[in-house]
Design a protein around this motif. Sequence first.
Motif, PDB file in Angstrom:
ATOM      1  N   LYS A   1     -47.100  -4.703  42.638  1.00 57.57           N
ATOM      2  CA  LYS A   1     -47.060  -3.267  42.945  1.00 57.57           C
ATOM      3  C   LYS A   1     -46.265  -3.009  44.224  1.00 57.57           C
ATOM      4  O   LYS A   1     -46.487  -3.688  45.240  1.00 57.57           O
ATOM      5  CB  LYS A   1     -48.487  -2.757  43.108  1.00 57.57           C
ATOM      6  CG  LYS A   1     -48.573  -1.261  43.214  1.00 57.57           C
ATOM      7  CD  LYS A   1     -50.002  -0.819  43.242  1.00 57.57           C
ATOM      8  CE  LYS A   1     -50.109   0.658  43.511  1.00 57.57           C
ATOM      9  NZ  LYS A   1     -51.463   1.009  43.927  1.00 57.57           N
ATOM     10  N   HIS A   2     -45.353  -2.067  44.154  1.00 53.24           N
ATOM     11  CA  HIS A   2     -44.493  -1.693  45.283  1.00 53.24           C
ATOM     12  C   HIS A   2     -43.582  -2.837  45.746  1.00 53.24           C
ATOM     13  O   HIS A   2     -43.112  -2.856  46.893  1.00 53.24           O
ATOM     14  CB  HIS A   2     -45.314  -1.169  46.459  1.00 53.24           C
ATOM     15  CG  HIS A   2     -45.863   0.211  46.258  1.00 53.24           C
ATOM     16  ND1 HIS A   2     -45.123   1.247  45.742  1.00 53.24           N
ATOM     17  CD2 HIS A   2     -47.094   0.736  46.500  1.00 53.24           C
ATOM     18  CE1 HIS A   2     -45.871   2.350  45.675  1.00 53.24           C
ATOM     19  NE2 HIS A   2     -47.069   2.062  46.118  1.00 53.24           N
TER      20      HIS A   2
ATOM     21  N   ARG B   1     -52.334  -1.562  55.577  1.00 56.02           N
ATOM     22  CA  ARG B   1     -52.677  -0.240  55.057  1.00 56.02           C
ATOM     23  C   ARG B   1     -52.355   0.854  56.072  1.00 56.02           C
ATOM     24  O   ARG B   1     -53.138   1.170  56.960  1.00 56.02           O
ATOM     25  CB  ARG B   1     -54.172  -0.207  54.710  1.00 56.02           C
ATOM     26  CG  ARG B   1     -54.679   1.125  54.224  1.00 56.02           C
ATOM     27  CD  ARG B   1     -54.118   1.548  52.902  1.00 56.02           C
ATOM     28  NE  ARG B   1     -54.431   0.572  51.862  1.00 56.02           N
ATOM     29  CZ  ARG B   1     -53.847   0.551  50.655  1.00 56.02           C
ATOM     30  NH1 ARG B   1     -52.929   1.441  50.331  1.00 56.02           N
ATOM     31  NH2 ARG B   1     -54.170  -0.385  49.775  1.00 56.02           N
TER      32      ARG B   1
ATOM     33  N   ARG C   1     -43.241  -6.102  51.428  1.00 61.41           N
ATOM     34  CA  ARG C   1     -44.233  -5.648  52.415  1.00 61.41           C
ATOM     35  C   ARG C   1     -44.940  -6.815  53.088  1.00 61.41           C
ATOM     36  O   ARG C   1     -45.483  -6.657  54.179  1.00 61.41           O
ATOM     37  CB  ARG C   1     -45.284  -4.747  51.738  1.00 61.41           C
ATOM     38  CG  ARG C   1     -44.724  -3.441  51.228  1.00 61.41           C
ATOM     39  CD  ARG C   1     -45.821  -2.513  50.735  1.00 61.41           C
ATOM     40  NE  ARG C   1     -46.517  -2.983  49.545  1.00 61.41           N
ATOM     41  CZ  ARG C   1     -47.562  -2.368  48.988  1.00 61.41           C
ATOM     42  NH1 ARG C   1     -48.043  -1.266  49.530  1.00 61.41           N
ATOM     43  NH2 ARG C   1     -48.125  -2.830  47.897  1.00 61.41           N
TER      44      ARG C   1
ATOM     45  N   GLU D   1     -43.641  10.405  50.978  1.00 58.53           N
ATOM     46  CA  GLU D   1     -42.765   9.248  50.877  1.00 58.53           C
ATOM     47  C   GLU D   1     -41.360   9.666  50.453  1.00 58.53           C
ATOM     48  O   GLU D   1     -41.206  10.528  49.589  1.00 58.53           O
ATOM     49  CB  GLU D   1     -43.341   8.285  49.835  1.00 58.53           C
ATOM     50  CG  GLU D   1     -44.813   7.986  50.075  1.00 58.53           C
ATOM     51  CD  GLU D   1     -45.498   7.336  48.874  1.00 58.53           C
ATOM     52  OE1 GLU D   1     -44.825   6.599  48.131  1.00 58.53           O
ATOM     53  OE2 GLU D   1     -46.702   7.569  48.682  1.00 58.53           O
TER      54      GLU D   1
ATOM     55  N   ASP E   1     -51.234  12.586  43.357  1.00 59.27           N
ATOM     56  CA  ASP E   1     -50.240  11.507  43.264  1.00 59.27           C
ATOM     57  C   ASP E   1     -49.071  12.051  42.453  1.00 59.27           C
ATOM     58  O   ASP E   1     -49.115  12.072  41.222  1.00 59.27           O
ATOM     59  CB  ASP E   1     -50.878  10.273  42.587  1.00 59.27           C
ATOM     60  CG  ASP E   1     -50.059   9.004  42.806  1.00 59.27           C
ATOM     61  OD1 ASP E   1     -48.933   9.111  43.317  1.00 59.27           O
ATOM     62  OD2 ASP E   1     -50.564   7.919  42.452  1.00 59.27           O
TER      63      ASP E   1
ATOM     64  N   HIS F   1     -42.987   4.469  52.350  1.00 56.82           N
ATOM     65  CA  HIS F   1     -44.302   4.972  51.902  1.00 56.82           C
ATOM     66  C   HIS F   1     -45.091   5.532  53.092  1.00 56.82           C
ATOM     67  O   HIS F   1     -46.177   5.052  53.437  1.00 56.82           O
ATOM     68  CB  HIS F   1     -45.032   3.791  51.266  1.00 56.82           C
ATOM     69  CG  HIS F   1     -46.182   4.127  50.382  1.00 56.82           C
ATOM     70  ND1 HIS F   1     -47.301   4.806  50.813  1.00 56.82           N
ATOM     71  CD2 HIS F   1     -46.389   3.868  49.076  1.00 56.82           C
ATOM     72  CE1 HIS F   1     -48.151   4.927  49.805  1.00 56.82           C
ATOM     73  NE2 HIS F   1     -47.625   4.363  48.733  1.00 56.82           N
TER      74      HIS F   1
HETATM   75  O1  TA6 Z   1     -46.946   6.012  46.229  1.00 55.36           O
HETATM   76  C1  TA6 Z   1     -48.215   6.355  45.752  1.00 55.36           C
HETATM   77  C2  TA6 Z   1     -48.904   5.113  45.221  1.00 55.36           C
HETATM   78  O2  TA6 Z   1     -48.114   4.516  44.245  1.00 55.36           O
HETATM   79  C3  TA6 Z   1     -50.278   5.519  44.692  1.00 55.36           C
HETATM   80  O3  TA6 Z   1     -50.343   5.531  43.290  1.00 55.36           O
HETATM   81  C4  TA6 Z   1     -51.217   4.548  45.352  1.00 55.36           C
HETATM   82  O4  TA6 Z   1     -51.560   3.515  44.551  1.00 55.36           O
HETATM   83  C5  TA6 Z   1     -50.446   4.161  46.606  1.00 55.36           C
HETATM   84  O5  TA6 Z   1     -49.106   4.168  46.266  1.00 55.36           O
HETATM   85  C6  TA6 Z   1     -50.873   2.925  47.396  1.00 55.36           C
HETATM   86  O6  TA6 Z   1     -50.451   1.735  46.844  1.00 55.36           O
HETATM   87  P1  TA6 Z   1     -50.892   0.345  47.499  1.00 55.36           P
HETATM   88  O7  TA6 Z   1     -50.217  -0.732  46.713  1.00 55.36           O
HETATM   89  O8  TA6 Z   1     -50.422   0.345  48.912  1.00 55.36           O
HETATM   90  O9  TA6 Z   1     -52.391   0.294  47.413  1.00 55.36           O
END
Ligand code: TA6
Length: 287
Positions: A86-87, A68, A91, A262, A205, A161
């Motif tokens: 997510k993302h 984080r 990572r 970002e 956001d 990010h």
């Molecule tokens: O880039 C912004 C975002 O997509 C937010 O919506 C928030 O969720 C953040 O990233 C953090 O994401 P994470 O998967 O690291 O908790």
Amino acid sequence: MMTSATNKPGIEEIDFHGTPALRLNGPNDTSAVISKLGAQLLSWIAADGRERLFVSKKAIFDGSVPIRGGVPVCFPQFAGQGSLPKHGFVRTRQWDVEAQRAGDDYALLTLTTSDDAASRAHWPHAFKIDLTVMLEADRLDIEFGVDNTGDAPFSFTGALHTYLRVVQVEDVTVEGTYGVSYEDKLTGEVKKDSGTHVSIEAETDRIYRHVTRPLMLKAGNLTVGIQSDGFPDAVIWNPWVEGCARVKDMEADDWRRMLCIEAAVASQPVVVAPGESWSGRQSLVPL
Ligand code: TA6
């Protein structure tokens, strides 16, 4: 200022909260730490001696979740814009060192990772990605490269990010978004920025689309210029009080100490043809 023999730029392997990392020692006592886990930049101390990146005290470094803070690399999916985790999934991968070198006025490190059985279980494409961090006395450049090493095209979204450290986010302004359209992810609305700056006064956001000018984060005496190349979009995120309370690896008042600005490919995926490459850069300049 002359660089003495004792603080000549160089790179050393270190342990950072139990995870293998590399420290770039740059000119004028600058430094940066990059974890092999996620190729994540975790510290950047500028020539004024001040830390410019935010990492939560509750960050987890064992690879079970992304760390984080710092500069997570999101690939091949930005946020929840698809069926992948997510993302994306890089990572929590261990990256390899591809290049490292230093001269009198810089230190540079490149980490890389590529597809394997685990990545193909998520995403059936052959790729090689790399992240290069170049530290100089008066700037930090983060360059992300994507190679399609397969025989079919693929598309991706993603981001650097970047969690910038601030003293008190309520006092922060971000300049450079005047006239730029953005998607407000909290409401789904698309709006155009009409003010001279963005203030952070609540959960924020936003995906700013097609950002062409540099942004400037003014945070008391921690002003940073943010220039990106190749990445079409810029995301501004702060979870504010309630959002932060929902994030397990953030302290209750971490929302106040950070602002993510970002460099992103978010509004439209980038297509990379077989054998072709894409690259994008975020440059941070202390002002
Ligand atoms: O880039 C912004 C975002 O997509 C937010 O919506 C928030 O969720 C953040 O990233 C953090 O994401 P994470 O998967 O690291 O908790």
